[in-house]
Structure formats: C-alpha cells, structure tokens
Design a protein around this motif. Structure first.
Motif, mmCIF file in Angstrom:
data_model
loop_
_atom_site.group_PDB
_atom_site.id
_atom_site.type_symbol
_atom_site.label_atom_id
_atom_site.label_comp_id
_atom_site.label_asym_id
_atom_site.label_seq_id
_atom_site.Cartn_x
_atom_site.Cartn_y
_atom_site.Cartn_z
ATOM 1 N N PHE A 101 72.137 20.159 56.657
ATOM 2 C CA PHE A 101 72.895 20.695 55.394
ATOM 3 C C PHE A 101 73.172 22.338 55.668
ATOM 4 O O PHE A 101 74.117 22.663 55.557
ATOM 5 N N ARG A 102 72.249 22.798 55.661
ATOM 6 C CA ARG A 102 72.109 24.519 55.748
ATOM 7 C C ARG A 102 72.801 24.867 56.789
ATOM 8 O O ARG A 102 73.807 25.625 56.779
ATOM 9 N N ASN B 30 69.169 26.985 67.295
ATOM 10 C CA ASN B 30 70.446 26.686 67.794
ATOM 11 C C ASN B 30 70.779 25.214 67.655
ATOM 12 O O ASN B 30 71.322 24.567 68.680
ATOM 13 N N GLN C 92 73.166 23.728 65.825
ATOM 14 C CA GLN C 92 74.518 23.281 65.872
ATOM 15 C C GLN C 92 74.844 21.979 65.179
ATOM 16 O O GLN C 92 75.408 21.112 66.025
ATOM 17 N N GLY D 246 78.147 31.829 66.386
ATOM 18 C CA GLY D 246 77.223 32.120 65.170
ATOM 19 C C GLY D 246 75.884 31.605 65.180
ATOM 20 O O GLY D 246 75.722 30.539 65.852
ATOM 21 N N PRO D 247 74.805 32.066 64.497
ATOM 22 C CA PRO D 247 73.648 31.412 64.768
ATOM 23 C C PRO D 247 73.225 30.399 63.711
ATOM 24 O O PRO D 247 73.539 30.136 62.850
ATOM 25 N N SER E 76 69.713 27.604 63.306
ATOM 26 C CA SER E 76 68.193 27.508 63.328
ATOM 27 C C SER E 76 67.764 26.685 64.644
ATOM 28 O O SER E 76 68.218 25.553 64.762
ATOM 29 N N GLU F 282 67.796 18.582 55.025
ATOM 30 C CA GLU F 282 67.682 20.250 54.958
ATOM 31 C C GLU F 282 68.384 20.958 56.018
ATOM 32 O O GLU F 282 69.354 21.764 55.877
ATOM 33 N N LEU G 19 69.765 22.215 73.950
ATOM 34 C CA LEU G 19 70.261 23.522 73.300
ATOM 35 C C LEU G 19 69.443 24.782 73.057
ATOM 36 O O LEU G 19 69.683 25.899 72.802
ATOM 37 N N PHE G 20 67.991 24.351 72.966
ATOM 38 C CA PHE G 20 67.088 25.347 72.644
ATOM 39 C C PHE G 20 65.907 25.337 73.614
ATOM 40 O O PHE G 20 65.721 24.443 74.256
ATOM 41 N N THR H 279 76.896 23.964 57.231
ATOM 42 C CA THR H 279 77.343 24.873 56.163
ATOM 43 C C THR H 279 77.517 26.227 56.438
ATOM 44 O O THR H 279 78.585 26.874 56.423
ATOM 45 N N LEU H 280 76.432 26.942 57.255
ATOM 46 C CA LEU H 280 76.652 28.291 57.662
ATOM 47 C C LEU H 280 77.822 28.256 58.879
ATOM 48 O O LEU H 280 78.600 28.972 58.932
#
Lengths: 195, 195
Positions: B121-122, B47, B49, B42-43, B45, B118, B99-100, B125-126
């Motif tokens: 956390f974001r 990558n 992870q 799954g994606p 930001s 931020e 990774l990127f 959670t994704l």
C-alpha cells in the motif's frame, strides 16, 4: 510550458538517487519550508491533506530519535543534516470544513476508523512523495526509509497528539562518490497494461 | 543542475490542478510509457516496486469500468482519454531477489500478510504519486480519485491475478476553462515542526 526540460527530468527522476552518505553542507530551514510549499499544492482526496512532518535536525532531537531507528538506518540518519518524520494526523477530517467545498466531508470520516486509517495512510504517503520530489527539484537529496519503530517514535515525539508516524526520510546533499550502482527497475511491459 | 527552474516548478506543483473536464486531445500510449519510465526511477522500500497500472482507454474497457465508479466520478471518467487504475501486486516480494541486492529480502514478506499489505500500500502509493508528477512533467493533466468500488474493480479486471486496486486517476489534457478556484492548502506552521 508544454513539458519540463531534460535537465529537470534528470534532476527529479532519471539521475536522482537514494543517498546514505551526506556532504558537510547544512540544509537551511527555509529550504525545507520551500519544499513543503511546493509539495502542499499536490492533490489529496477531498483536499484532506493529512500529512504532518516533524523535521529532526537538532542534536537533542536526534538523540531522542536514535533508539527508534533500525540498526542499519542509525548511522546514516544521525549523520544526515535533517530527517523528516512523515506523519499523518488521524483527525485530519476536523479541518475538512475549511479545506473542502462539500460541507458533509467531515461526516465521511468521523467515527469511521477504517476510512480514517486508509485515507490518512494513502494521502499522507502521496504528500510525502510530492515532498521528496519537491526536495529534489530544489537540489536536495533524499534517503527514504521504513526501517524504524513506529510505536516508539510516536511515543517519543507524538505522545498526546493525533499525529502517527508513516515513514521517514533523510534530507541533505548526498555524497555521489558513495553511491552504489542503481538497482534495476521493472519494465513497462512487466508493470503496466493498456486495456 | 542546482534546482529546477520556475517554469518546471509551476508545471509540476504551483500551477498544476486536478482536472475533471478534458480537451478532445488523445493521449498516445507512448506518452503513458514515457511517464512510467520516469516514475519507475523513484525510490521504494527495498526497491520493491509493487505498483502495477492498468490503463483503461478502449470503449470496451471503459464500459466494464463504468459500474465500478461512484456516481460523482462516472461522467468525467468516461470522458477522460485514459484512466489509470493504480494497483499493487500482492506478491511483489517474489521479484525482490532480482530487484534488491539483499538475498533475504523475499523472507521479510513471504507468509507475512500484514507486512505485505503495509508495504504494498505505502510503496504503490508512492509510485503512483511519482507517476502523476511524471505525467505533469510531460504536459499531461491528472484527476486522481478514490471514489470507486475496489472489490468490484478487482473482480472485473484482476480476477485470478495478484493485483489489487489502490486508487485511480484520469489522464488527459485538462480544460482549464472549467476549473474552479483552488481549495486552500495548510500552512507550514500548521503541518510541520522543526525539532
């Protein structure tokens, strides 16, 4: 059903990619609604459901949105059939008496900004992830982004409301011919432990 | 494949429920690994992870975890075959050069605690949401919770590391006979707007 078949696992996870180029194929509003109606079934803490979504689809709304985007996200977002602004309702707890069986739920948050912020952020993000996987399950492609000006976006679209932006996602039918090779993923042994 | 079939949509979204009672059926480590290997696709930001997972499965680890849980979450968690502690690596950006594709990615975060917090956390959670839906796609049931003491959990399990807990989730085969009626969900018109 014991488990999803390989075609579904490919569609949702293994072969799904983040897209930046979009086919000239519109996304009907009805499909966005179907994706929401799947995603809303996913779990949130105390069933609080803080996610709110503004779908930017019209030329007029796109024009208002354009200056809120970081430069690298501008062209692809303007070209996308739809862009979801995943927002959170900072007064989500006002609905909890209707959404959750415990009548004290509202009091866990009212007047507690740190609890509101953490719960709104975590749970709206969970719901946005459910929404993106629901889009994929319906054959849509996603291009999530956090490169945009949240304050400006809130001023343009959510002024005078309790909605605040979290992150954004282009939605459409991706042009697979424009994809780069997939970036690497962390192995189980790097990310997970069993105790 | 144009879209997932109804059986898969039922399994992932429509009929999936948050469980609190568990059948006496173990969850093999191999299945947790399979769920991770789906979820990691799954994606995130850049990558990035940031998700890390500690699976609490042994009697010894459960005993250490028990005092970290809020009272209402204690019995069901002790009875669950496995509990995932969804954590975030607060130094996730140290892996971004690998990774990127953008070599400046590390510099977006190093020394910038608000951006680190931020993004960790974001995106953790994704990834945790992807993981829960991946579990469901493999026939497992989930019971996510945020009622636990994060500081105590970090002290017990992550002392001396860069991992910090986000939320937790029981995993197993749910006892459907113990389910209550599903709580209501917000309608599209209450949560979404198209502009």
């Amino acid at each position: 059903m014991e488990r999803a078949d390989d075609a579904a696992l490919d569609l949702l996870f293994r072969e799904a990619r983040t897209h930046s180029k979009w086919l000239e194929k519109p996304v009907p509003d009805a499909l966005l609604r179907q994706a929401y109606e799947l995603a809303r079934m996913g779990p949130t803490s105390g069933n609080c459901q803080p996610l709110r979504i503004l779908f930017v689809t019209s030329a007029e709304a796109k024009k208002k949105f354009e200056p809120c985007l970081s430069e690298g996200n501008r062209a692809k977002t303007m070209a996308a059939p739809a862009t979801a602004i995943f927002a959170m309702d900072m007064e989500f707890y006002e609905l909890m008496p209707r959404l959750f069986h415990d009548p004290t739920a509202r009091s866990w948050f009212a007047g507690k900004p740190a609890a509101i912020e953490e719960t709104a952020f975590r749970n709206s993000t969970l719901q946005a992830a459910y929404f993106m996987l629901a889009c994929r399950s319906l054959g849509l492609d996603c291009g999530p982004m956090s490169g945009f000006d949240k304050q400006k976006t809130d001023a343009v679209f959510f002024s005078g409301t309790t909605w605040r932006s979290n992150f954004i996602c282009n939605i459409g039918y991706g042009d697979k011919s424009a994809l780069h090779p997939r970036n690497p993923r962390l192995d189980f042994a790097e990310s997970c432990k069993i105790a």
